[in-house]
Each structure stands twice: as structure tokens, then as C-alpha cells.
Design an enzyme around this catalytic site. Structure first.
Site, short mmCIF file in Angstrom:
data_model
loop_
_atom_site.label_atom_id
_atom_site.label_comp_id
_atom_site.label_asym_id
_atom_site.label_seq_id
_atom_site.Cartn_x
_atom_site.Cartn_y
_atom_site.Cartn_z
CB CYS A 79 -0.92 -0.02 1.00
SG CYS A 79 -2.37 1.07 0.92
CG HIS A 167 -3.98 -3.30 3.08
ND1 HIS A 167 -2.78 -2.96 4.13
CD2 HIS A 167 -4.26 -2.11 2.56
CE1 HIS A 167 -2.56 -1.72 3.90
NE2 HIS A 167 -3.41 -1.18 3.51
CD GLU A 169 -1.35 -6.19 5.34
OE1 GLU A 169 -1.44 -4.81 5.87
OE2 GLU A 169 -1.18 -6.30 4.54
#
Length: 509
Positions: A79, A167, A169
Site C-alpha cells: 500500500c 493489503h 495481510e
């Protein structure tokens, strides 16, 4: 020397999740502020640049010198990290009036890229950004796009530097964990040898070397963190460890007695201290949540200092500090505001001349539990729900009184006991009762009542950073409500908290 990946934090709310995903793959990682991190040595296999609440277009946006990293060590920008790499190395980034937030469909244009090995195309990813990359940096190629983001992922040619605008994660990125796995194993060539047994062996050896023949004091709370820290230290130095368990008058029903018995059965060198009267006096007249925490913290230091002074030649203080405490207590430029003070971080007053040892400092909560299981600690202790350091003081809203504590303890015991009885306790991350400073009208028999309200709270979570309320069965809630109202004098109403974190916190204060 354990291999590791460094995560350089630019202040993203998701930074800890990057670390957690890597740890779940048995890849050790460390999170450091972007402007203050250790010089990479041979143990560092890769570096990740996190997201950020800042825009790369801001005048005071975070900046970092990557001259000794890029092209030398595998690098992944996420990001903000990807936008930074683009703008810093000859590409362009533009700010959008509308923030792109939520799920997006990613089309992989370079499926042979090691970052996207075995990732299906299309796949769902999670976007959270206001800036977008308008043109790629010099000597780079595009790897993936979405309908709104042309350059959703890219890499630099002839080096292991990658970037993604989404993202990976977060759970909403369906194959995000596999993307991080590809970075760790295909690109960084990690072995994935970070295991509980490896941690225990290395930590015990480090503790023996660090402490030597000196004496160590540890404040036990009955919680998972301090218990695992105690057993690790006991394994390393035996009777050189002196444990102190303070009853602050804010524990659950019969908790002091039961926990003391468990510790004694484990063979720990432990002293119990009943200081409940001292704590309740210190809390008298205080209603503000943060003031409660500070009063409890001050009082604990006074009591602990007095008791620890009875142990001759002690030079170390052990703490059950875990990694989220450490990360949240070392703010980076642009980091989120402090939500509440941590009782385990910040050291001791100057007049307490002890060195600090924190054997769990690099572990997340679920890792602490796995270490505890490997150490053979009793399941009842390892499986305990997290319990706040200030205890029932922050589950009793308003001023603390012995009468209100008695009401809360009784109601809480009914709730927890029934969770265990109905095999629901282990399906919940954390549960407890909260006594509200609210009285309402009720009817019991032919009499009108005007009594307190109890709120029940049960959440599911992985690490406490985010949480959602648990959908407990209606029949169960009805049973618990009836029992509390019938058996706890002073309660005529029970409610169930269905708030998630964020926006709410797990605890009410």
C-alpha cells in the site's frame, strides 16, 4: 542465529497483521519504526514496508533511505510502501478525491512472477488507499491490475523488489496469506524454522546466560503471559526466580486461592500478598477509567516494591510483556493515538534499581499459548481468557466499592461457569460481565425494584487487535440471565453487548 524478516512500520493499523501472518508460517519477523530499525545483517532474509495513514503526497510524509536495502535484500512494499517505491524511483502517484476502500478483483498479468506463484486469477484483495500509482518507476514492470487500479502490483527488473497496492495481510484478501508465503519462501528463501521448541531452547539458554547466578523477581498475575514467563524462567534458573502474586482486591471470585494453589503445584517459588485493602483505599472516590488505571499502577508499584525489598540480592525484574504491548508503546511518525496505558511497558521508577528481563517480548498472544502448551503448563491456566491488568476495576463502571465488586464477582462467576458447563468457554476469546452505573425499574414478585444492570461481553478474536461479538445461543443467554437476576441481589436487568472492535473496545473502560 534465527533467520528473520524486518517489517518497517509507517503507522498502518494493519502492520501487526503482517507480522502475525509471517509468524503463522513459522517465519520469525520483527516490527520496527521506519526511522529506527537495526542495520540488516546476514540473518535478515527480507524487508517489508507497511502501509500508512499518510499520503506519499504529504509534505511531511514518512521518508526512508533504502540505498543499502533495495537490490541487496528482497523487499516488498505494501500500500503506502508500494506508492513510496513508485514515487521515490521515478514513477508518479496521484491523489484521488474518493478513497478506495474494500474488496476488489485482482487480475494477475504476470502469473509467472514468484510473488503470485499458484495464486488464481482473478482473486479478491482488500484495498484501503486514497492515492494511486499513475506511472511505474524506472526499470519496473506491472504484475497485476484491478478495474480501478492499473498498477495494483509491480516489480523492479533484475532485483527482488516487489510492491502491491492492496493489503495481503488482512483476511479479506482471499489469497493474501499465500502471497506473503510466496514472498517469504520463494523470494526471501526462508526455511520456516520458527517453532515453539526452537523458541524454548534458545530462550532458556539466553536467560541462563543473561541472568547468570543473580536473583530474579517476577510479579505473577494468574494470566497466560506471566505464567508462561515464570515457567520459562523457572526452567532456566530454578529457585533464583522469586514470584510474587498480589491480590489487589480486583480479581474474580476465588481467583487468588485457586491460582496460588496451581502455582504451588507447579513448583514455583512463590509468595502471595493480600493487598486488597490498600488498592481499594487508593481507588476510593475515583470514577475516570484512566485515573483508575494509574491509581492501580501506582499502588501496585508501591506494594511490589515493598515485597520485593524482602528478597535479598535481587537484581532483575521479569515481566510478561508481549509483542503487541511493545509495538504499541513505541509510536512511529503518524502512528495512531494511544488507546489506553499499558501496565507492562515503560519500565520502573528510578528508585527501583532492577534490570528488566522480558522472555516473551517478541511473541504474540497465541504464540504465548503455544509455548505454554509445549512447556506442559496446565490446560486450565493456558486456556484462560485474557484478563485486564486492572482487573474488575475497569469492568465496574464508575466508583469502585466493595458492595459493587461483590455483585460483579457473583454475576461474572455465573457467566463464566455456564460457558464452561456448556462447552462454550474455549470457543470464546474473552468473556466477562460488566456492572453498569445504571439503575432501572423492575418487578420481582409483587414488588417494584430499582436495581443495577449487568452487561455480558463475549468476543472472538485471534490476537485482540480486532474482535467481533460471539453469537451465543439464545437459550444459553436466557439461562445465564435468569440465574444472575434470581441469584445476584442488586441486579434486575441483563443485556448482551453486540459491538465489534473497532469501533468499540473489548473492555468497556
Amino acid at each position: 542465529m534465527n533467520e528473520k524478516i524486518l517489517i518497517l512500520d509507517f503507522g498502518s493499523q494493519f502492520t501487526q497483521l503482517i507480522g502475525r501472518r509471517l509468524r503463522e508460517m513459522n517465519v520469525f519477523c520483527e516490527i520496527h519504526p521506519y526511522h529506527h530499525y537495526p542495520k540488516p545483517d546476514a540473518s535478515v532474509k527480507g524487508i517489508i514496508l507497511s502501509g500508512s495513514p499518510y499520503s506519499v503526497m504529504d509534505e511531511n510524509a514518512p521518508d526512508i533511505d533504502l540505498a543499502h536495502i533495495r537490490g541487496h535484500i528482497p523487499l516488498l512494499g505494501i500500500c503506502f510502501g508500494s506508492q513510496y517505491l513508485a514515487r521515490r524511483y521515478g514513477g508518479s502517484v496521484h491523489s484521488s478525491l474518493s478513497r478506495e476502500y474494500g474488496r476488489a478483483t485482482l487480475e494477475i498479468t504476470e502469473p509467472v512472477s514468484p510473488l503470485f506463484k499458484d495464486i488464481p486469477s482473478p482473486t479478491t484483495v482488500w484495498m484501503s488507499h486514497g492515492d494511486s500509482i499513475e506511472s511505474l518507476p524506472v526499470n519496473s514492470i506491472n504484475l497485476a491490475s484491478t478495474s480501478d487500479v492499473k498498477y495494483a502490483a509491480f516489480r523492479f527488473l533484475n532485483e527482488d523488489t516487489y510492491a502491491v497496492q492492496f493489503h495481503p495481510e488482512v483476511y479479506h484478501s482471499v489469497h493474501g496469506k499465500e502471497i506473503l508465503r510466496n514472498f517469504a519462501f520463494n523470494i526471501c528463501k526462508c526455511k520456516g524454522d520458527w517453532t515453539p521448541s526452537c523458541f524454548i531452547e534458545s530462550t532458556v539458554n539466553e536467560l541462563r546466560e543473561k541472568v547468570g547466578k543473580e536473583q530474579v523477581i517476577l510479579a505473577l498475575s494468574g494470566g497466560v503471559d506471566s505464567t508462561v514467563a515464570a515457567v520459562l524462567l523457572h526452567k532456566a534458573i530454578g529457585k533464583q526466580l522469586h514470584c510474587i502474586f498480589v491480590d489487589n482486591g480486583l480479581l474474580r471470585l476465588n481467583e487468588y486461592q485457586s491460582v496460588m494453589k496451581s502455582y504451588e503445584e507447579m513448583g514455583l517459588n512463590i509468595t502471595g500478598v493480600d493487598a486488597s485493602g490498600v488498592f481499594l483505599s487508593a481507588l476510593k472516590g475515583i470514577s475516570d477509567p484512566e485515573s483508575k488505571r494509574k491509581a492501580i499502577g501506582r499502588t501496585f508499584i508501591e506494594v511490589f516494591h515493598k515485597e520485593s525489598g524482602k528478597i535479598q540480592d535481587a537484581t532483575w525484574l521479569a515481566q510478561g510483556t508481549i509483542y503487541p504491548d511493545v509495538i504499541e508503546s513505541v509510536p512511529v511518525h503518524g502512528h495512531s493515538a494511544v488507546i489506553k496505558s499499558h501496565h507492562n511497558v515503560g519500565g520502573l521508577p528510578d528508585h527501583v534499581p532492577l534490570k528488566i528481563v522480558e522472555p516473551l517480548r517478541m511473541l504474540f498472544k497465541d504464540e504465548v499459548r503455544r509455548i505454554g502448551v509445549s512447556l506442559g503448563i496446565n490446560k486450565d491456566l493456558i486456556g484462560r481468557h485474557p484478563f485486564p491488568g486492572p482487573g474488575l476495576a475497569i469492568r465496574l463502571l464508575g466508583e469502585i466499592t466493595p458492595e459493587k465488586l461483590a455483585i460483579l464477582r457473583h454475576a461474572d462467576d455465573i457467566f463464566i461457569r455456564n460457558l464452561k458447563k456448556d462447552n462454550l468457554y474455549d470457543k470464546v476469546w474473552q468473556a466477562g460481565a460488566i456492572l453498569l452505573p445504571v439503575k432501572s425499574v423492575g418487578v420481582m414478585g409483587d414488588e417494584r425494584t430499582y436495581e443495577y444492570t449487568i452487561a455480558l461481553r463475549a468476543v472472538e478474536s485471534t490476537d485482540g487487535m480486532t474482535a467481533d461479538w460471539v453469537h451465543l445461543p439464545y437459550d444459553f443467554l436466557m439461562k445465564v440471565s435468569n440465574e444472575i437476576i434470581n441469584k445476584v441481589k442488586g441486579i434486575n436487568r441483563v443485556v448482551y453487548d453486540i459491538s465489534s472492535k473497532p469501533p468499540a473496545t473489548i473492555e468497556w473502560e
